[in-house]
Write an enzyme that holds these catalytic residues in place. Sequence first.
Site, PDB file in Angstrom:
ATOM      1  N   GLU A 114       1.175  -1.447   0.165  1.00 29.43           N
ATOM      2  CA  GLU A 114      -0.152  -0.220  -0.003  1.00 29.43           C
ATOM      3  C   GLU A 114       0.328   1.048   0.133  1.00 29.43           C
ATOM      4  O   GLU A 114       0.432   2.718  -0.278  1.00 29.43           O
ATOM      5  CB  GLU A 114      -0.745   0.033   1.236  1.00 29.43           C
ATOM      6  CG  GLU A 114      -1.872  -1.411   1.310  1.00 29.43           C
ATOM      7  CD  GLU A 114      -1.234  -1.971   2.018  1.00 29.43           C
ATOM      8  OE1 GLU A 114      -0.150  -2.588   2.586  1.00 29.43           O
ATOM      9  OE2 GLU A 114      -1.999  -2.972   2.385  1.00 29.43           O
TER      10      GLU A 114
ATOM     11  N   LYS B 120       3.557   1.404   2.705  1.00 28.87           N
ATOM     12  CA  LYS B 120       3.912   1.966   4.315  1.00 28.87           C
ATOM     13  C   LYS B 120       5.224   2.566   4.139  1.00 28.87           C
ATOM     14  O   LYS B 120       5.495   3.141   4.951  1.00 28.87           O
ATOM     15  CB  LYS B 120       3.707   0.300   4.751  1.00 28.87           C
ATOM     16  CG  LYS B 120       2.156  -0.535   4.510  1.00 28.87           C
ATOM     17  CD  LYS B 120       2.276  -2.118   5.388  1.00 28.87           C
ATOM     18  CE  LYS B 120       3.191  -2.839   4.658  1.00 28.87           C
ATOM     19  NZ  LYS B 120       2.664  -3.022   3.119  1.00 28.87           N
ATOM     20  N   GLY B 121       6.339   1.896   3.085  1.00 25.84           N
ATOM     21  CA  GLY B 121       7.789   2.178   3.363  1.00 25.84           C
ATOM     22  C   GLY B 121       7.617   3.229   3.288  1.00 25.84           C
ATOM     23  O   GLY B 121       8.679   4.213   4.316  1.00 25.84           O
TER      24      GLY B 121
ATOM     25  N   GLN C 129       2.815  -6.703   5.197  1.00 25.82           N
ATOM     26  CA  GLN C 129       1.989  -7.468   4.588  1.00 25.82           C
ATOM     27  C   GLN C 129       1.184  -5.585   4.735  1.00 25.82           C
ATOM     28  O   GLN C 129       1.119  -5.117   4.943  1.00 25.82           O
ATOM     29  CB  GLN C 129       1.605  -8.002   5.411  1.00 25.82           C
ATOM     30  CG  GLN C 129       2.478 -10.196   4.917  1.00 25.82           C
ATOM     31  CD  GLN C 129       4.310  -9.363   5.043  1.00 25.82           C
ATOM     32  OE1 GLN C 129       4.480  -9.963   6.043  1.00 25.82           O
ATOM     33  NE2 GLN C 129       4.843  -9.766   4.535  1.00 25.82           N
TER      34      GLN C 129
ATOM     35  N   THR D 216      -0.726 -15.019   4.274  1.00 28.07           N
ATOM     36  CA  THR D 216       0.352 -15.323   4.655  1.00 28.07           C
ATOM     37  C   THR D 216       0.717 -15.621   5.859  1.00 28.07           C
ATOM     38  O   THR D 216      -0.337 -16.017   6.568  1.00 28.07           O
ATOM     39  CB  THR D 216       1.341 -13.358   4.836  1.00 28.07           C
ATOM     40  OG1 THR D 216       2.730 -13.952   4.916  1.00 28.07           O
ATOM     41  CG2 THR D 216       1.160 -12.346   6.466  1.00 28.07           C
TER      42      THR D 216
ATOM     43  N   THR E 180       9.399  -9.339  -5.445  1.00 25.03           N
ATOM     44  CA  THR E 180       9.882 -10.837  -6.907  1.00 25.03           C
ATOM     45  C   THR E 180       9.163 -10.707  -7.791  1.00 25.03           C
ATOM     46  O   THR E 180       9.669 -11.731  -8.780  1.00 25.03           O
ATOM     47  CB  THR E 180       8.455 -11.738  -6.507  1.00 25.03           C
ATOM     48  OG1 THR E 180       7.267 -11.287  -6.042  1.00 25.03           O
ATOM     49  CG2 THR E 180       8.541 -12.800  -5.050  1.00 25.03           C
ATOM     50  N   GLY E 181       9.367  -9.082  -8.024  1.00 33.19           N
ATOM     51  CA  GLY E 181       9.201  -9.095  -9.705  1.00 33.19           C
ATOM     52  C   GLY E 181       7.883  -8.992 -10.478  1.00 33.19           C
ATOM     53  O   GLY E 181       7.879  -8.826 -11.220  1.00 33.19           O
TER      54      GLY E 181
ATOM     55  N   ASP F 297      -2.387   9.935  -6.850  1.00 30.16           N
ATOM     56  CA  ASP F 297      -1.527  10.669  -8.853  1.00 30.16           C
ATOM     57  C   ASP F 297      -1.484   9.048 -10.134  1.00 30.16           C
ATOM     58  O   ASP F 297      -1.896   9.206 -11.271  1.00 30.16           O
ATOM     59  CB  ASP F 297      -0.286  11.011  -8.533  1.00 30.16           C
ATOM     60  CG  ASP F 297       1.036   9.483  -7.922  1.00 30.16           C
ATOM     61  OD1 ASP F 297       0.698   8.943  -6.765  1.00 30.16           O
ATOM     62  OD2 ASP F 297       1.621   9.373  -8.627  1.00 30.16           O
TER      63      ASP F 297
HETATM   64  P1  GDP Z   1       4.602  -1.374   0.659  1.00 27.79           P
HETATM   65  O1  GDP Z   1       4.876  -2.507   0.757  1.00 27.79           O
HETATM   66  O2  GDP Z   1       3.714  -0.660   1.569  1.00 27.79           O
HETATM   67  O3  GDP Z   1       6.041  -0.187   1.802  1.00 27.79           O
HETATM   68  O4  GDP Z   1       4.679  -1.444  -0.980  1.00 27.79           O
HETATM   69  P2  GDP Z   1       5.877  -1.222  -2.157  1.00 27.79           P
HETATM   70  O5  GDP Z   1       7.086  -0.451  -1.778  1.00 27.79           O
HETATM   71  O6  GDP Z   1       5.879  -2.423  -1.633  1.00 27.79           O
HETATM   72  O7  GDP Z   1       4.718  -0.854  -2.955  1.00 27.79           O
HETATM   73  C1  GDP Z   1       4.382   0.525  -3.676  1.00 27.79           C
HETATM   74  C2  GDP Z   1       4.996   1.095  -4.630  1.00 27.79           C
HETATM   75  O8  GDP Z   1       4.495   2.028  -4.860  1.00 27.79           O
HETATM   76  C3  GDP Z   1       6.068   1.498  -4.006  1.00 27.79           C
HETATM   77  O9  GDP Z   1       7.453   1.102  -5.766  1.00 27.79           O
HETATM   78  C4  GDP Z   1       6.133   3.236  -4.010  1.00 27.79           C
HETATM   79  O10 GDP Z   1       7.813   3.796  -4.389  1.00 27.79           O
HETATM   80  C5  GDP Z   1       5.050   3.856  -4.585  1.00 27.79           C
HETATM   81  N1  GDP Z   1       4.193   4.396  -4.580  1.00 27.79           N
HETATM   82  C6  GDP Z   1       4.715   4.999  -3.036  1.00 27.79           C
HETATM   83  N2  GDP Z   1       3.653   5.685  -2.521  1.00 27.79           N
HETATM   84  C7  GDP Z   1       3.042   6.322  -3.691  1.00 27.79           C
HETATM   85  C8  GDP Z   1       2.473   7.262  -4.688  1.00 27.79           C
HETATM   86  O11 GDP Z   1       1.209   8.278  -3.393  1.00 27.79           O
HETATM   87  N3  GDP Z   1       2.619   7.624  -5.862  1.00 27.79           N
HETATM   88  C9  GDP Z   1       2.905   6.749  -6.843  1.00 27.79           C
HETATM   89  N4  GDP Z   1       2.809   7.326  -8.057  1.00 27.79           N
HETATM   90  N5  GDP Z   1       3.615   6.074  -6.155  1.00 27.79           N
HETATM   91  C10 GDP Z   1       4.046   5.408  -5.414  1.00 27.79           C
HETATM   92  P1  IMO Z   2       4.754  -5.446   1.797  1.00 29.31           P
HETATM   93  O1  IMO Z   2       5.433  -5.642   2.762  1.00 29.31           O
HETATM   94  C1  IMO Z   2       2.136  -8.095  -0.787  1.00 29.31           C
HETATM   95  C2  IMO Z   2       1.568 -12.537  -0.398  1.00 29.31           C
HETATM   96  C3  IMO Z   2       2.232 -13.167  -1.272  1.00 29.31           C
HETATM   97  C4  IMO Z   2       1.370 -14.577  -1.027  1.00 29.31           C
HETATM   98  C5  IMO Z   2       0.967 -14.852   0.416  1.00 29.31           C
HETATM   99  C6  IMO Z   2       1.530 -15.372   1.342  1.00 29.31           C
HETATM  100  O2  IMO Z   2       5.784  -5.170   0.649  1.00 29.31           O
HETATM  101  O3  IMO Z   2       3.453  -5.227   2.039  1.00 29.31           O
HETATM  102  P2  IMO Z   2       4.544 -15.781   2.041  1.00 29.31           P
HETATM  103  O4  IMO Z   2       5.712 -15.379   1.529  1.00 29.31           O
HETATM  104  O5  IMO Z   2       4.358 -14.596   2.504  1.00 29.31           O
HETATM  105  O6  IMO Z   2       3.860 -16.961   2.569  1.00 29.31           O
HETATM  106  O7  IMO Z   2       3.272 -15.264   0.314  1.00 29.31           O
HETATM  107  O8  IMO Z   2       1.659 -13.356   0.550  1.00 29.31           O
HETATM  108  N1  IMO Z   2       2.684 -11.135   0.362  1.00 29.31           N
HETATM  109  C7  IMO Z   2       2.466  -9.883   0.175  1.00 29.31           C
HETATM  110  N2  IMO Z   2       2.227  -9.846  -0.937  1.00 29.31           N
HETATM  111  N3  IMO Z   2       2.756  -7.609  -0.354  1.00 29.31           N
HETATM  112  C8  IMO Z   2       3.878  -8.133   0.470  1.00 29.31           C
HETATM  113  O9  IMO Z   2       4.344  -7.111   2.243  1.00 29.31           O
HETATM  114  C9  IMO Z   2       3.163  -9.358   0.517  1.00 29.31           C
HETATM  115  N4  IMO Z   2       4.440 -10.613   1.780  1.00 29.31           N
HETATM  116  C10 IMO Z   2       3.364 -11.941   1.072  1.00 29.31           C
HETATM  117  O10 IMO Z   2       2.899 -12.688  -2.491  1.00 29.31           O
HETATM  118  O11 IMO Z   2       0.016 -14.588  -2.220  1.00 29.31           O
END
Ligand code: GDP
Ligand code: IMO
Length: 437
Positions: free
Chosen positions: A15, A17-18, A225, A240, A302-303, A334
């Site tokens: 979402e 979070k980071g 997560q 998870t 995982t890409g 955005d």
């Molecule tokens: P997290 O696991 O909740 O920390 O989220 P991820 O980092 O896995 O995925 C969020 C992605 O959205 C990352 O590539 C961030 O750089 C990007 N991101 C976060 N906030 C925004 C935003 O407000 N707008 C856009 N365009 N990207 C964002």
């Molecule tokens: P962040 O913190 C999105 C998903 C996996 C799979 C399920 C179980 O970046 O939001 P696991 O390896 O945990 O046993 O996989 O949970 N999953 C995530 N999906 N963001 C994550 O972390 C996830 N961590 C696990 O894709 O569906």
Amino acid sequence: MNQNIVILGMQWGDEGKGKIVDFLTRTASYVVRYQGGHNAGHTLVVNNKKIILHLIPSGILHTNIICLLGNGVVISPQSLLDEINMLSNLGISLDGRLFISHNCPLILPYHVKMDILREKLLDKKCIGTTKKGIGPAYEDKVARFGLQIRDLYHESTLREKLKNIVHYYNFQFVNYYKSNPVNYDFILEDLLLLKKVFKNRIRDISLILKQAELDNKKVIFEGAQGALLDLDHGTFPYVTSSNSTIGGIFTGSGARLTQMHAVIGIIKAYCTRVGSGPFPTELTDITNDYLCRVGQEFGSTTGRRRRTGWLDLVLLSRMVMLNSISSLCLTKLDVLDGLSEIKVCIAYKNIYTDKIITNPFENFNWNEFKPVYKVLPGWQESTKGITIFSKLPILAKKYINYIENYIGQGIFIDIISTGPDRLDTIIVRDISNVNYV
Ligand code: GDP
Ligand code: IMO
Ligand code: MG
């Protein structure tokens, strides 16, 4: 008084979070991870530089911050070492800034192998895990025989425990999965070398948190997560293996109830999911391609391409209620800039009886229900990088208001993210003086 903040994902992870933890950490002293492991991928963007963290808390870029890994975090020593090296190559030192609970369960090669073999056997019914060994490592903890960090410091017990565990896993690998066994000696050897990762970093995290409370030091609790991936409250079995809802904080860090002041639920302006499982508002048309392309929806760990869909207010309301949320933060607004219309799910309809329901968790079959949508007009102008609420297009404000009104519960969207960079953030209301819990 310093307001401690909890950051929880409200959907299926990723979402943003980071980014928000990094943003809010400016004024904090500690950031704590308390569940999950390196299945998480938290992205920070500062000065156009992107850093993805998997285990180390997202406050690490602020040099005055101390990062803590609570007992609920499952740790792959090799991954932790790789991440420490990655940061050190960027000139970010972790010396005296990263502390880890002695009770953290270890993820070892047999967990990863088991994760991979199980997924393979499930074939089309697989969970779509990150294949990092998360599930098996938590299973060993619950079964009360898994290794913890503390075991590394009693070598004779470590040897004996590891021997039994490897034997137990190898029996299954060879006889049930018809695969190769793992090698006890190699695992032990690696583990004895990797011990150094934890050197001078092992602490009683609950005591550090207690002291932080006494010293009035600000703490941020960083969830991994999302609530819908929670082992108990999510879309089981496509979840998870940890509690990513609020309860995970207490069991996974030893923090005290009085330490939680604001609980911020992070919601993406639409939905994504990586891996398998129910996703009622999932899109498979050109809007899916649009969201994936513009939102860069590819897994940070995982890409994999993330599945995308409309915002699901039904599921969101439930997660807000379950997690004692006091504020919401809406991210990736955005990304919706280019859409002429935006849908939000406001109820579910039974495809056989037309009955409308608002709690799909009471039902046994997700496939029996289809989302009911409210269609809202898109604003079709750029919100990217906006930092002041009044500068948002009127239709974007209406979208935000619609979400707030639907969720109700006295909860508002207090933070809005308009881009990946730390600075692309709107503070709508200052949450620092609110005592919620
Ligand atoms: P997290 O696991 O909740 O920390 O989220 P991820 O980092 O896995 O995925 C969020 C992605 O959205 C990352 O590539 C961030 O750089 C990007 N991101 C976060 N906030 C925004 C935003 O407000 N707008 C856009 N365009 N990207 C964002
Ligand atoms: P962040 O913190 C999105 C998903 C996996 C799979 C399920 C179980 O970046 O939001 P696991 O390896 O945990 O046993 O996989 O949970 N999953 C995530 N999906 N963001 C994550 O972390 C996830 N961590 C696990 O894709 O569906
Ligand atoms: Mg992520």
